[in-house]
Design a protein around this motif. Structure first.
Motif, PDB file in Angstrom:
ATOM      1  N   ASP A  58       0.825  -1.222   0.000  1.00 32.08           N
ATOM      2  CA  ASP A  58       0.000   0.000   0.000  1.00 32.08           C
ATOM      3  C   ASP A  58       0.857   1.269   0.000  1.00 32.08           C
ATOM      4  N   GLY A  61       0.581   4.076   2.327  1.00 27.75           N
ATOM      5  CA  GLY A  61      -0.541   3.770   3.215  1.00 27.75           C
ATOM      6  C   GLY A  61      -0.068   3.269   4.564  1.00 27.75           C
ATOM      7  N   PRO A  62      -1.018   3.022   5.461  1.00 28.33           N
ATOM      8  CA  PRO A  62      -0.664   2.705   6.847  1.00 28.33           C
ATOM      9  C   PRO A  62      -0.168   1.272   7.067  1.00 28.33           C
ATOM     10  N   ASP A  63      -0.416   0.373   6.108  1.00 29.09           N
ATOM     11  CA  ASP A  63      -0.022  -1.018   6.350  1.00 29.09           C
ATOM     12  C   ASP A  63       1.490  -1.153   6.430  1.00 29.09           C
TER      13      ASP A  63
ATOM     14  N   ARG B 448      -1.437  10.079  -6.352  1.00 29.68           N
ATOM     15  CA  ARG B 448      -2.776  10.061  -5.762  1.00 29.68           C
ATOM     16  C   ARG B 448      -3.166  11.470  -5.345  1.00 29.68           C
ATOM     17  N   GLN B 493      -7.148   4.684  -0.189  1.00 31.65           N
ATOM     18  CA  GLN B 493      -6.545   3.359  -0.147  1.00 31.65           C
ATOM     19  C   GLN B 493      -7.368   2.540   0.840  1.00 31.65           C
ATOM     20  N   SER B 495      -6.503   0.292   2.778  1.00 36.46           N
ATOM     21  CA  SER B 495      -5.811   0.166   4.056  1.00 36.46           C
ATOM     22  C   SER B 495      -5.981   1.418   4.911  1.00 36.46           C
ATOM     23  N   ARG B 496      -5.961   2.610   4.264  1.00 34.89           N
ATOM     24  CA  ARG B 496      -6.139   3.857   5.000  1.00 34.89           C
ATOM     25  C   ARG B 496      -7.573   3.971   5.513  1.00 34.89           C
ATOM     26  N   GLU B 499      -7.817   1.807   8.437  1.00 34.05           N
ATOM     27  CA  GLU B 499      -7.004   2.275   9.559  1.00 34.05           C
ATOM     28  C   GLU B 499      -7.677   3.434  10.278  1.00 34.05           C
ATOM     29  N   GLU B 622       5.034   6.917  10.251  1.00 33.91           N
ATOM     30  CA  GLU B 622       4.640   5.729   9.486  1.00 33.91           C
ATOM     31  C   GLU B 622       5.823   5.300   8.655  1.00 33.91           C
ATOM     32  N   GLN B 623       6.011   3.985   8.562  1.00 35.70           N
ATOM     33  CA  GLN B 623       7.139   3.434   7.835  1.00 35.70           C
ATOM     34  C   GLN B 623       6.754   3.199   6.379  1.00 35.70           C
TER      35      GLN B 623
END
Lengths: 184, 799
Positions: A58, A61-63, B448, B493, B495-496, B499, B622-623
């Motif tokens: 992602d 994204g946060p994952d 994006r 996204q 995932s976002r 989250e 965030e990584q």
């Protein structure tokens, strides 16, 4: 007065026009370009290949990313290494490696680890290292990390940079990933 | 003797009779606004040298006129002199209305006392063209900083956003020639798209008291007004050119106006600016140039009773952003903060490379007004604005020259105001406005969307009254209702989305599932109530008090709601929140004004309590494959802002004068009991002026600007792992830069070339001592020092 009237008429016309210009079309999705989701480092030696993979599907994204190292490295061995970079948000996956090869004078990888040493095995048009191909030499048994960094527009001529020292490299970080490694 | 006289009179009357010159012209003169009879107005028939004055009932009478057409000049104190061609045929009754120039007078008063013009009891400061011309080569934000309590939020030195009493962006309304600027003002790095040279005067109203402009100006309103048209045949203009050492640039601005006695007018104005890389005292600020082009045309017809205005303006700014501010991740940020020099320093260049902004703003406006006798003025306006914003990032491969952000914001507005001014001294104003706004985010960027496609509808209605109780006390009240509606289409996204727990709270918004991305359709509406009440009380000729309370509500902007992505120029991930609701401000303002011949003091105090204050702050990291990034999230809290602004003007002697502008501000987060982020530092600016009319009207001033270190700041420092060294380090993004003091020198002389043309030559040096400094409210303070010494030569030609 006539002029005033005509201006008022134009105004009303303009408003009516805009009131009609509504459309319900959905916007097109953006497939993020230049995203590097995946870095695969392949280490080959006579005793077989080791694959280290960093995958963050992602992107921003946060994952969290999934980091895998296929097996431990052998002590006092030399590996021929190569890097492959992919954008796996697209299907089929887009290779970023080719883009870096095209602009190799603007990119350089750096390898840092307390456990293994590395050397460049490729160079750009100016004779400076790139790092898509490299060699990795292990020493004694132990556990530690290997960090692979890709800098965009580093100053390759700065002191120590062509020897793989990142300290004076500057530029921006495109990739900075750390693999846990075991030498046994 | 008596006989001869009688004979003479007899003969004369015979003569008159022979020509039948016994007609009478009579009538009354009353006021246009309220119909009251005007006493003591004088009427003069030039051809006959006949003269009369209106009596206590406003009546006048000319006797023994011959039939024919007479040119009559009617004049009265505080009225515009009127010339009428009146046909006399027998006994003629001709009634005249005169215009008591109430508004014009008020304008004149403003020029004199530099007090107020747009509002009654708000804290308002007017900058006139003389104050603005010095900033011709700069920006609106630079010019407004001469007002105490106004600061700027900078991205480098060419992107300058005004900050009024600690608040900025969507909390400030910028009006230009009656149009509310809609130029994506939500972004911290989006400066107002306006050429300072297009304004003849600028009014800054602190707080939201000016409800006619909008109900959401929690910070304040900036009203830019063009040159007023005069009712006379005239052609005039001015040209300002300047060249400066820092940035090795020039700016040229020219304006030409033609007016006609009948009321027609047309004015054209254009500005070009070009700068290369600017310089800090010790190094070049690579990639900080500017290329700006703008022009505007303003024309129409204007009389007291009716008129119209058509206005078009075009502005294009290409702005380079400091190369060293472009970062890859938190580690780069750490390197940049700790590096004594910017990471990239190249030789001087005029090139504008990525990262850069390319913004084009167009305004079209048409306005029509008519006054009705004994009633008031009706105004109808339509305007259209087209804002195109391109932001270029440092990219590789085929995308190298492709914009990373490509937004097109179109806004249509229509408004009607009705101002009733027939009741002497008391005015009532009503207004209705409606907006339609469409934002289009071009998907071809390959990045994006940071701001999604949306349609926004606004509707507002307000009523304001201004009451004169007696010649010392005035009151004003206002109320406003605004409705805002967003209809956005945004990709998240998956995932976002999960989250943020949107899949629980906003599941019904999803209209399409593309696997890794979701298309959602938020439709949000907001109802906002604003109100204001104020009073001004003149204690005596020297002392006046002013009190104002205002309530305002501001709906969240698209950035606060929808932001979601990586901002490279700031090396941070910015996240909006769909749950954000409007913020509510209660502002109490109190001012004390003292004015005497030598001394003017204006002390303005305010307390602004903002419930559900929307702000952005670091909330973690965030990584990503590029390393760690700090995450900045929009949140809400209860906040208070308490401040004091002081302006002192003192005439020491005929030639020497002194000015002080100081401001103090405290911003508190009441929920977390700590300071608010990004509050302007306390500062004091003291200037000493010298003027000698005998030496070609020589002016000189020395200005001392002292900006204190901001000691009230939240600690947002965060720890991050640096892979290359294997260490975890604390990244200090909170600590403000130290106190700094700058000296500026200004001087100018004026040559009268002809009786209508004069040339003003100005020489100024900013940052005279070439001091190295950084400002807390400059987003590039982590990366480089602010500007070094700058020598500016300005030529101003009035013709």
């Amino acid at each position: 007065m006539k002029k005033l009237k005509s201006i008022l008429a134009i105004t009303i016309l303009a408003i009516t026009f805009t009131a009609c210009s509504s459309d319900d079309d959905s916007p097109a999705p953006v497939n993020q370009e230049e995203v590097i989701t995946t870095l695969i480092a392949t280490l080959s030696s006579t005793s077989g290949n080791i694959t280290m993979t960093y995958r963050d599907l992602d992107g921003d994204g946060p994952d969290a990313a999934v980091v895998t190292v296929s097996s431990a490295l052998a002590a006092n061995a030399t590996y021929a290494g190569s890097l492959d970079l992919l954008n796996e948000t697209e299907s089929p996956a887009e290779s970023i490696t080719a883009e870096i090869e095209e602009e190799d004078d603007e990119h350089q990888f750096f390898f840092s680890s307390a456990l293994v040493s590395s050397a460049y095995a490729d160079m750009d048009g100016d004779g400076n290292p790139v790092g898509l191909a490299f060699t990795l030499t292990t020493g004694d048994v132990g556990t530690g990390n290997l960090t692979i960094t890709l800098r965009h527009e580093p100053s390759k001529s700065a002191e120590g940079v062509s020897d793989g020292n990142i300290a004076n490299a500057g530029g921006e970080t495109d990739i900075a990933v750390t693999f846990p490694i075991v030498v046994q | 003797m008596k006989f001869y006289l009688t004979l003479c009179v007899f003969c004369l009357s015979l003569l008159a009779m022979a020509q039948e010159c016994n007609s009478i012209l009579k009538g009354t003169i009353d006021d246009f606004h309220d119909g009251t009879k005007i006493v003591g107005a004088s009427l003069y028939i030039e051809s006959l040298k006949k003269y009369t004055v209106t009596d206590l009932e406003g009546n006048f009478e000319f006797t023994n006129l011959c039939d024919g057409i007479y040119k009559v000049r009617i004049s009265h104190i505080a009225c515009e002199t009127k010339e009428l061609d009146i046909e006399v045929s027998g006994n003629t009754v001709y009634n005249v209305t005169l215009e008591h120039h109430i508004e014009e007078l008020e304008q004149v008063k403003v020029e004199g006392s530099s007090a107020k013009t747009q509002t009654n009891s708000s804290q308002e400061t007017v900058l006139k063209s003389k104050n603005l011309e010095a900033y011709s080569s700069g920006s609106l934000g630079d010019a407004l900083k001469q007002i105490s309590g106004v600061n700027s939020l900078n991205t480098g030195n060419t992107i300058v956003k005004p900050v009024i009493n600690g608040l900025h962006s969507s909390r400030i309304i910028v009006m230009t020639n009656g149009v509310r600027l809609q130029d994506q003002e939500w972004g911290i790095e989006h400066a107002p798209n306006i050429d300072i040279n297009s304004a003849e005067s600028i009014s800054v109203i602190k707080g939201s008291g000016a409800l006619a402009f909008g109900g959401d100006a929690i910070g304040g309103v900036v009203v830019m007004s063009p040159q007023r048209a005069f009712l006379k045949d005239s052609l005039f203009g001015k040209t300002i050119t300047s060249a400066q050492s820092n940035g090795r640039g020039y700016s040229i601005s020219s304006k030409l106006t033609r007016t006609y006695v009948k009321g027609w007018y047309i004015s054209g104005q254009g500005t070009l600016k070009r700068y290369g890389d600017f310089e800090a005292p010790d190094y070049s600020l690579t990639n900080t140039g500017l290329n700006s082009k703008s022009f505007s045309i303003n024309g129409g017809f204007k009389t007291f009773e009716k008129g119209f205005n058509v206005f078009y303006s075009f502005l294009n700014n290409e702005i380079a952003i400091l190369r060293s501010s472009h970062l890859g991740n938190a580690e780069d940020l750490e390197n940049a903060i700790n590096s004594p020099l910017p990471l990239t320093i190249n030789d001087f260049s005029y090139d504008i490379d990525a990262p850069k902004q390319d913004v084009t703003h167009q305004i079209f406006k048409t306005e029509f007004y008519k006054r009705f006798k004994r009633f008031g003025r009706l105004d109808v306006q339509y305007d259209f604005q087209n804002n195109k914003r391109l932001e270029f990032d440092i990219r590789v491969g085929d995308d190298r020259d492709k914009a990373a952000i490509d937004l097109n914001l179109k806004t249509h507005s229509i408004k009607t105001t009705l101002k009733l001014d027939s009741n002497h001294g008391n005015t009532y104003e009503f207004g209705i406005s409606a907006n339609y706004q469409n934002n289009f985010a071009n998907p071809n960027t390959g990045v994006r969307r940071l701001i999604p496609d949306y349609d926004k509808y606004d509707f507002g209605v307000y009523a304001i009254t201004d009451l004169t109780i007696n010649d010392k006390l005035r009151l004003d009240f206002g109320a406003r209702y605004d409705f805002n509606y967003y209809d956005a289409k945004k990709f998240y996204q998956t995932s976002r989305w999960e989250e943020r727990d949107y899949d629980i709270d906003f599941a019904d918004l999803v209209i399409e599932d593309l696997g890794t991305q979701l298309l959602v359709n938020p439709k949000f509406e907001y109802h906002n109530i604003s109100a204001s009440a104020g009073t001004t009380y003149e204690i005596n000729d020297h002392n006046a008090l002013l009190f104002n309370y205002s309530l305002s509500n501001r709906a969240p902007n698209p950035s606060e709601l929808f932001s979601d992505g990586l901002h490279h120029s700031a090396a941070r991930i910015e996240l909006g929140d769909l749950r954000i609701d409007q913020e509510t401000a209660n502002r109490f303002a109190f001012s004390y004004l003292f004015s005497s011949e030598k001394l003017t003091i204006n002390l303005e105090a305010f307390y602004n309590l903002v419930n559900d204050f929307i702000y952005i702050e670091p909330t973690g990291t965030e990584q990503t494959i590029r390393g760690a990034f700090p995450v900045w999230s929009y949140m809400q809290t209860n906040a208070s802002l308490l401040g004091l602004d002081l302006s002192v003007d003192y005439k020491i002697s005929k030639q020497w004068s002194f000015k002080n502008r100081s401001s103090i501000l405290k911003g508190r987060d009441l929920d977390l009991e700590r300071p608010l982020i990004d509050m302007p530092s306390n500062k004091t600016v003291n200037s000493l002026y010298y003027n000698n009319e005998k030496w070609l009207n020589f002016n000189a001033s020395l200005q001392s600007e002292l900006v204190l270190r901001q000691n009230d700041f939240p600690d947002n420092n965060f720890e991050t792992f640096i892979p290359t060294t294997g260490e975890t380090v604390l990244i200090d993004i909170s600590t403000p830069p130290p106190t700094y003091h700058l000296l500026h020198l200004n001087s100018d002389i004026t040559f009268a070339l002809t009786d209508k043309t004069n040339l003003n030559v100005g020489l100024s040096v900013q940052n005279l001592l070439n001091t190295s400094y950084r400002n807390y409210l400059n987003r590039l303070r982590y990366f480089a020092d602010d500007l070094g010494r700058n020598i500016v030569l300005q030529l101003k030609l009035n013709y």
